[in-house]
Scaffold this active site. Structure first.
Site: not given
Length: 410
Positions: A325, A343
């Protein structure tokens, strides 16, 4: 004499009878005696299974017609609504067996004709009734969805609403699941839990492949009075071959599309204590905006690691919350150190670009994490590619299969 589909034609039956009769005549001439008179009563005897009047017959059990002293000339199994059951003759023609499951809770009439060596007929008729299941087992979820375009790593997943632990039942389920493709693909169904069976190709799907899936569990016995419900189908197309490799040690992601590197992106991955899972993952979904809250992954509110952020251009790879992301707050660390909570973070421009170029089912590999934290084989996304092929086959009861061919106009 009429011919039953799949059986010997009438002229073949007649020829057999004539040949037998001729043989008898020749034998009589050779002995000097008068030819034996032709019998007037057939010696063929028609037998049927299940027996006449049988009740609660299992729908997965075949109806069998056998002729002793002759061959089966005609055979029909007819439901009370007038529909018939397909069947096939066994070698020699003395036995005929149904090749499709019977309907539930239905009365059937079986009619058959046998002929002996003289061509004399013998007929038989019986009726029986099949059982009504106590419960039906259906496929509650099938992915990919009908008409989807997916990446080369996408498995076919079928989730049942009934647990299956018996290897014999698992084998019966696998045999009723059919995969056809525009090119032959070697693959295998495997069980990732008691309710979920997935098809994984031996290697990634070739780009551009069209795939059709058919799963008809009707007639399959799951035990304890449970039987399979009507079938399910889906079809999908495999898009471009996109594989993204995230190198945690080098702090970069290399994106390869159809065999060519299209971009290398500076990234940051999980810091110590929050290491990004190593291994091969498959994109599960894409969200333009998602609220990420550390409390949902066990981080206490108010702690030094707590966070609550609006995150954009998020591509999910695990159900537990790993994404690729946009992370504009860590741009200074991207390409040089790992500072995330697990992440893969990148600039907004790069995240938006990757979001736009990728599909559900595309492959994301994470390497060189320096940790033994790896992608789960099941339960946290599509972990099937972390099995070797031999290991994957151990999750299957039937083993390797090759996809059927799609019609030319599919």
């Amino acid at each position: 004499m009429r011919r039953t589909k799949g059986g010997p034609p009438a002229h073949a039956i007649a020829a057999t009878a004539l040949a037998a009769a001729a043989a008898l005549v020749l034998a009589s001439c050779g002995s000097g005696d008068e030819p034996a008179p032709k019998p007037t009563v057939s010696t063929a005897r028609v037998g049927m299974t299940p027996g006449d009047g049988a009740d609660a017959v299992a729908p997965d059990k075949p109806v069998t017609i056998t002729v002793a002293g002759g061959i089966v000339a005609t055979a029909t199994v007819t439901a009370e609504d007038g529909s018939t059951v397909t069947g096939a003759y066994q070698p020699g023609g003395a036995t005929w067996t149904t090749t499709a499951p019977l309907k539930y809770g239905t009365k059937y009439t079986v009619q058959a004709t046998g002929v002996d060596a003289h061509g004399l007929p013998s007929r038989g008729t019986e009726t029986f009734t099949t059982l009504t299941p106590q419960s039906l087992v259906a496929a509650s979820k099938v992915t990919p969805g009908k008409g989807d375009t997916v990446g080369v790593g996408m498995p076919i997943s079928i989730e049942l609403d009934h647990a299956v632990d018996d290897p014999a039942v698992r084998a019966a389920v696998e045999r009723r699941l059919s995969v056809s493709a525009s090119v032959p693909i070697e693959g295998a169904w495997g069980w990732v839990d008691a309710k979920t069976v997935r098809f994984r190709p031996k290697d990634y799907w070739p780009a551009g492949t069209k795939v059709s899936v058919s799963g008809n569990l009707y007639g399959v016995s799951f035990g304890n009075g449970a039987y399979g419900a009507a079938g399910t189908t889906t079809d999908f197309t495999v898009g471009s071959a996109l594989v993204a490799t995230v190198d945690s040690a080098a702090h970069e992601m290399t994106v390869v599309k159809d065999g060519e590197v299209v971009r290398t992106v500076p990234v940051t991955t999980g810091k110590p204590g929050f290491t990004t899972r190593a291994g091969t993952k498959v994109i599960l979904g894409k969200e333009e905006h998602v609220l990420m809250d550390g409390t949902t992954v066990g981080i206490a509110e108010g702690s030094s690691d707590a966070y609550r952020l609006d995150v954009y251009w998020a591509t999910r790879v695990t159900w537990s919350g790993e994404y690729l992301h946009a992370a504009p707050w860590s741009v200074s660390s991207q390409g040089s150190e790992n500072v995330s909570h697990g992440c893969v973070g990148m600039s907004t421009d790069n995240a938006k670009w990757f979001f736009g170029i990728s599909n559900v089912g595309d492959v994301v590999k994470v390497v060189n994490t320096g940790s033994d934290k790896t992608m789960e084989l099941s339960g946290n996304g599509y972990g099937e590619w972390n099995y070797s092929w031999d290991e994957w086959l151990k999750t299957s009861t039937v083993g390797t299969v090759t996809t059927g061919a799609l019609p030319a106009d599919a």
